[in-house]
Design a protein around this motif. Structure first.
Motif, PDB file in Angstrom:
ATOM      1  N   LEU A 202      16.479  17.766 -35.651  1.00 40.44           N
ATOM      2  CA  LEU A 202      15.669  18.971 -35.487  1.00 40.44           C
ATOM      3  C   LEU A 202      16.249  19.853 -34.376  1.00 40.44           C
ATOM      4  O   LEU A 202      16.268  21.083 -34.493  1.00 40.44           O
ATOM      5  CB  LEU A 202      14.219  18.598 -35.180  1.00 40.44           C
ATOM      6  N   LEU A 203      16.739  19.215 -33.320  1.00 41.88           N
ATOM      7  CA  LEU A 203      17.391  19.958 -32.244  1.00 41.88           C
ATOM      8  C   LEU A 203      18.665  20.642 -32.746  1.00 41.88           C
ATOM      9  O   LEU A 203      19.045  21.707 -32.257  1.00 41.88           O
ATOM     10  CB  LEU A 203      17.732  19.013 -31.089  1.00 41.88           C
ATOM     11  N   ASP A 204      19.319  20.028 -33.720  1.00 42.31           N
ATOM     12  CA  ASP A 204      20.566  20.555 -34.282  1.00 42.31           C
ATOM     13  C   ASP A 204      20.344  21.286 -35.605  1.00 42.31           C
ATOM     14  O   ASP A 204      21.297  21.516 -36.349  1.00 42.31           O
ATOM     15  CB  ASP A 204      21.554  19.402 -34.514  1.00 42.31           C
ATOM     16  N   LYS A 213      25.333  20.763 -43.482  1.00 41.63           N
ATOM     17  CA  LYS A 213      25.221  19.326 -43.271  1.00 41.63           C
ATOM     18  C   LYS A 213      23.846  18.868 -43.742  1.00 41.63           C
ATOM     19  O   LYS A 213      22.828  19.436 -43.342  1.00 41.63           O
ATOM     20  CB  LYS A 213      25.423  18.970 -41.801  1.00 41.63           C
ATOM     21  N   ILE A 214      23.822  17.855 -44.586  1.00 40.52           N
ATOM     22  CA  ILE A 214      22.555  17.374 -45.133  1.00 40.52           C
ATOM     23  C   ILE A 214      22.002  16.247 -44.267  1.00 40.52           C
ATOM     24  O   ILE A 214      22.660  15.226 -44.053  1.00 40.52           O
ATOM     25  CB  ILE A 214      22.734  16.867 -46.578  1.00 40.52           C
ATOM     26  N   THR A 215      20.810  16.442 -43.747  1.00 40.50           N
ATOM     27  CA  THR A 215      20.086  15.402 -43.016  1.00 40.50           C
ATOM     28  C   THR A 215      18.664  15.362 -43.564  1.00 40.50           C
ATOM     29  O   THR A 215      18.248  16.268 -44.300  1.00 40.50           O
ATOM     30  CB  THR A 215      20.030  15.688 -41.498  1.00 40.50           C
ATOM     31  N   LEU A 216      17.948  14.322 -43.214  1.00 42.59           N
ATOM     32  CA  LEU A 216      16.549  14.232 -43.633  1.00 42.59           C
ATOM     33  C   LEU A 216      15.779  15.440 -43.122  1.00 42.59           C
ATOM     34  O   LEU A 216      14.895  15.969 -43.798  1.00 42.59           O
ATOM     35  CB  LEU A 216      15.933  12.934 -43.084  1.00 42.59           C
ATOM     36  N   CYS A 217      16.152  15.911 -41.932  1.00 41.73           N
ATOM     37  CA  CYS A 217      15.492  17.062 -41.325  1.00 41.73           C
ATOM     38  C   CYS A 217      15.824  18.355 -42.079  1.00 41.73           C
ATOM     39  O   CYS A 217      14.936  19.150 -42.389  1.00 41.73           O
ATOM     40  CB  CYS A 217      15.929  17.181 -39.862  1.00 41.73           C
ATOM     41  N   SER A 218      17.102  18.566 -42.387  1.00 51.26           N
ATOM     42  CA  SER A 218      17.499  19.805 -43.074  1.00 51.26           C
ATOM     43  C   SER A 218      16.912  19.886 -44.483  1.00 51.26           C
ATOM     44  O   SER A 218      16.719  20.984 -45.030  1.00 51.26           O
ATOM     45  CB  SER A 218      19.023  19.922 -43.130  1.00 51.26           C
ATOM     46  N   LEU A 219      16.607  18.740 -45.097  1.00 53.58           N
ATOM     47  CA  LEU A 219      16.007  18.720 -46.425  1.00 53.58           C
ATOM     48  C   LEU A 219      14.576  19.269 -46.415  1.00 53.58           C
ATOM     49  O   LEU A 219      14.023  19.564 -47.471  1.00 53.58           O
ATOM     50  CB  LEU A 219      16.004  17.293 -46.987  1.00 53.58           C
ATOM     51  N   CYS A 220      14.007  19.392 -45.213  1.00 55.89           N
ATOM     52  CA  CYS A 220      12.639  19.936 -45.092  1.00 55.89           C
ATOM     53  C   CYS A 220      12.616  21.448 -45.304  1.00 55.89           C
ATOM     54  O   CYS A 220      11.539  22.038 -45.434  1.00 55.89           O
ATOM     55  CB  CYS A 220      12.056  19.600 -43.718  1.00 55.89           C
ATOM     56  N   SER A 222      12.848  24.017 -43.474  1.00 53.12           N
ATOM     57  CA  SER A 222      12.509  24.870 -42.327  1.00 53.12           C
ATOM     58  C   SER A 222      12.152  24.004 -41.127  1.00 53.12           C
ATOM     59  O   SER A 222      11.749  22.848 -41.292  1.00 53.12           O
ATOM     60  CB  SER A 222      11.339  25.806 -42.655  1.00 53.12           C
ATOM     61  N   GLU A 223      12.302  24.563 -39.933  1.00 48.74           N
ATOM     62  CA  GLU A 223      11.990  23.820 -38.710  1.00 48.74           C
ATOM     63  C   GLU A 223      10.508  23.498 -38.623  1.00 48.74           C
ATOM     64  O   GLU A 223      10.127  22.421 -38.146  1.00 48.74           O
ATOM     65  CB  GLU A 223      12.440  24.627 -37.481  1.00 48.74           C
ATOM     66  N   LYS A 224       9.658  24.405 -39.073  1.00 45.26           N
ATOM     67  CA  LYS A 224       8.216  24.174 -39.010  1.00 45.26           C
ATOM     68  C   LYS A 224       7.800  23.007 -39.907  1.00 45.26           C
ATOM     69  O   LYS A 224       6.989  22.162 -39.523  1.00 45.26           O
ATOM     70  CB  LYS A 224       7.460  25.446 -39.409  1.00 45.26           C
ATOM     71  N   LYS A 225       8.370  22.964 -41.108  1.00 45.06           N
ATOM     72  CA  LYS A 225       8.065  21.847 -42.017  1.00 45.06           C
ATOM     73  C   LYS A 225       8.616  20.537 -41.457  1.00 45.06           C
ATOM     74  O   LYS A 225       7.990  19.479 -41.583  1.00 45.06           O
ATOM     75  CB  LYS A 225       8.654  22.126 -43.396  1.00 45.06           C
ATOM     76  N   ALA A 226       9.785  20.623 -40.837  1.00 49.05           N
ATOM     77  CA  ALA A 226      10.394  19.431 -40.239  1.00 49.05           C
ATOM     78  C   ALA A 226       9.530  18.907 -39.099  1.00 49.05           C
ATOM     79  O   ALA A 226       9.407  17.694 -38.911  1.00 49.05           O
ATOM     80  CB  ALA A 226      11.802  19.763 -39.729  1.00 49.05           C
ATOM     81  N   ILE A 275      11.293  24.937 -31.036  1.00 50.05           N
ATOM     82  CA  ILE A 275      11.750  25.610 -32.260  1.00 50.05           C
ATOM     83  C   ILE A 275      11.369  27.094 -32.285  1.00 50.05           C
ATOM     84  O   ILE A 275      11.917  27.860 -33.087  1.00 50.05           O
ATOM     85  CB  ILE A 275      11.204  24.911 -33.523  1.00 50.05           C
ATOM     86  N   LYS A 276      10.451  27.491 -31.399  1.00 48.49           N
ATOM     87  CA  LYS A 276      10.062  28.901 -31.321  1.00 48.49           C
ATOM     88  C   LYS A 276      10.969  29.686 -30.376  1.00 48.49           C
ATOM     89  O   LYS A 276      10.925  30.918 -30.344  1.00 48.49           O
ATOM     90  CB  LYS A 276       8.606  29.021 -30.852  1.00 48.49           C
ATOM     91  N   GLN A 277      11.776  28.962 -29.601  1.00 45.89           N
ATOM     92  CA  GLN A 277      12.651  29.608 -28.631  1.00 45.89           C
ATOM     93  C   GLN A 277      13.977  29.996 -29.268  1.00 45.89           C
ATOM     94  O   GLN A 277      14.403  29.421 -30.267  1.00 45.89           O
ATOM     95  CB  GLN A 277      12.921  28.671 -27.447  1.00 45.89           C
ATOM     96  N   ASP A 278      14.650  30.990 -28.633  1.00 47.00           N
ATOM     97  CA  ASP A 278      16.011  31.340 -29.045  1.00 47.00           C
ATOM     98  C   ASP A 278      16.954  30.274 -28.538  1.00 47.00           C
ATOM     99  O   ASP A 278      16.908  29.903 -27.364  1.00 47.00           O
ATOM    100  CB  ASP A 278      16.425  32.699 -28.473  1.00 47.00           C
ATOM    101  N   LYS A 279      17.821  29.754 -29.416  1.00 44.02           N
ATOM    102  CA  LYS A 279      18.779  28.719 -29.020  1.00 44.02           C
ATOM    103  C   LYS A 279      20.072  29.385 -28.554  1.00 44.02           C
ATOM    104  O   LYS A 279      20.662  30.177 -29.275  1.00 44.02           O
ATOM    105  CB  LYS A 279      19.091  27.791 -30.194  1.00 44.02           C
ATOM    106  N   THR A 280      20.481  29.063 -27.369  1.00 46.75           N
ATOM    107  CA  THR A 280      21.726  29.605 -26.823  1.00 46.75           C
ATOM    108  C   THR A 280      22.696  28.469 -26.564  1.00 46.75           C
ATOM    109  O   THR A 280      22.292  27.319 -26.371  1.00 46.75           O
ATOM    110  CB  THR A 280      21.459  30.352 -25.494  1.00 46.75           C
ATOM    111  N   PRO A 281      24.008  28.751 -26.546  1.00 50.58           N
ATOM    112  CA  PRO A 281      24.998  27.688 -26.353  1.00 50.58           C
ATOM    113  C   PRO A 281      24.890  26.938 -25.036  1.00 50.58           C
ATOM    114  O   PRO A 281      25.404  25.852 -24.891  1.00 50.58           O
ATOM    115  CB  PRO A 281      26.344  28.452 -26.434  1.00 50.58           C
TER     116      PRO A 281
END
Length: 317
Positions: A202-204, A213-220, A222-226, A275-281
């Motif tokens: 979820l962090l990634d 990249k397929i993960t159990l999380c990405s199969l959801c 969206s981040e909210k569904k995950a 997940i509501k925040q902007d992700k920066t490097p």
């Protein structure tokens, strides 16, 4: 260069190469069946040897996963599909920075798997062929992890290995018996193991989806569904314990791990904010803090679970 600094440098490379920072998952997964077996006249020496084998196999699988990923990336570059390597934070870093060659990494991987194989043969000799019911699925899943992990089964494979299989294996080599109760407990810790990996995915999430990249999380999708799935996974760990208590298979003392529920709710709340925040490097520190929330939840749950086992035998619950 002094011997101390030379060894320190080699140890750093080994730790980075094998992702040794993930070993607490192995140790915590081993701890529950170890303590449970001790109270059932288990052999402490065999228990310690099993921990060594589990840790070595864990490191070998981590390295094998990286080597397979490196080969995939190298193949895509050679075919002109990609211009350069594109890995997540720290993955294959030792090979990319030429701190060691791919052949050296393969040699280290071979040594690790060989040591794990010797320990496995030792236990098969001591415990007999029944142990194959644990060993064979574990080996197959470890070898298939790099492939199945790319299809979204990574979290499930790790959970199966680090809970029912490790629990059954450790308990069996220590007592020469299997236990239904230990399997019931392993379902909860397995779910929390999934939560640790799912939380990491979820962090990634943005990185994984952008790189397909397929993960159990990405199969959801969206981040909210995950996040909802993460909440379900965590709560299911507690509901499993409660279910077996209500069915009469576990004593009431095993309700103790429920005191860690606030840490579970904190994890979901913090991830909801994340997940509501902007992700920066440059948010590596924030990433680490959120990752540790899930790992700490698993750690606290298992520690309290071990305390429950001790109290259940001391006070005959």
């Amino acid at each position: 260069m002094t011997l101390k600094s030379y060894l320190s440098g080699k140890l750093y490379i080994f730790n980075t190469l094998t992702r040794a920072y993930s070993l607490p998952i192995s140790v915590m997964s081993w701890l529950v069946p170890f303590i449970y077996a001790l109270f059932n006249k288990g052999n402490i020496i065999y228990g310690i040897i099993s921990l060594i084998g589990i840790m070595i196999l864990h490191l070998a699988t981590n390295l094998f996963d990286d080597i397979i990923d490196y080969y995939r990336e190298f193949s895509d570059i050679k075919k002109g599909i990609k211009a350069d390597f594109n890995f997540q934070k720290g993955k294959c870093i030792c090979i990319l920075e030429k701190k060691l060659t791919l052949k050296q990494a393969l040699f280290v991987n071979f040594i690790l798997f060989f040591i794990a194989f010797i320990i496995c043969i030792f236990f098969l000799y001591i415990a007999g062929c029944k142990l194959l019911f644990v060993v064979v699925p574990s080996v197959i899943l470890c070898l298939l992890y790099p492939v199945l992990g790319c299809l979204g089964f990574g979290e499930i494979i790790v959970a199966v290995i680090f809970s029912p299989l490790i629990y059954s294996g450790v308990y069996y080599v220590m007592t020469m018996n299997f236990s239904l109760e230990i399997l019931m407990l392993s379902l909860s810790t397995g779910l929390l193991c999934v939560a640790v990996l799912f939380n990491h995915s979820l962090l990634d999430y943005k990185y994984d989806t952008s790189n397909r990249k397929i993960t159990l999380c990405s199969l959801c999708s969206s981040e909210k569904k995950a996040l909802i799935v993460l909440l379900f996974i965590v709560l299911a760990a507690y509901l499993n314990i409660i279910f077996w208590i209500l069915k009469g298979y576990l004593s009431i003392i095993f309700l103790l791990p429920v005191i860690t529920l606030p840490f579970a709710l904190k994890l979901v709340k913090e991830m909801s904010i994340y997940i509501k925040q902007d992700k920066t490097p440059d948010n590596a520190q924030i990433f680490l803090e959120k990752f540790m929330l899930a790992q700490n939840l698993q750690k606290y749950f298992i520690i309290v679970l071990c305390l429950s086992i001790i109290l259940s035998y001391w006070f005959k619950f």
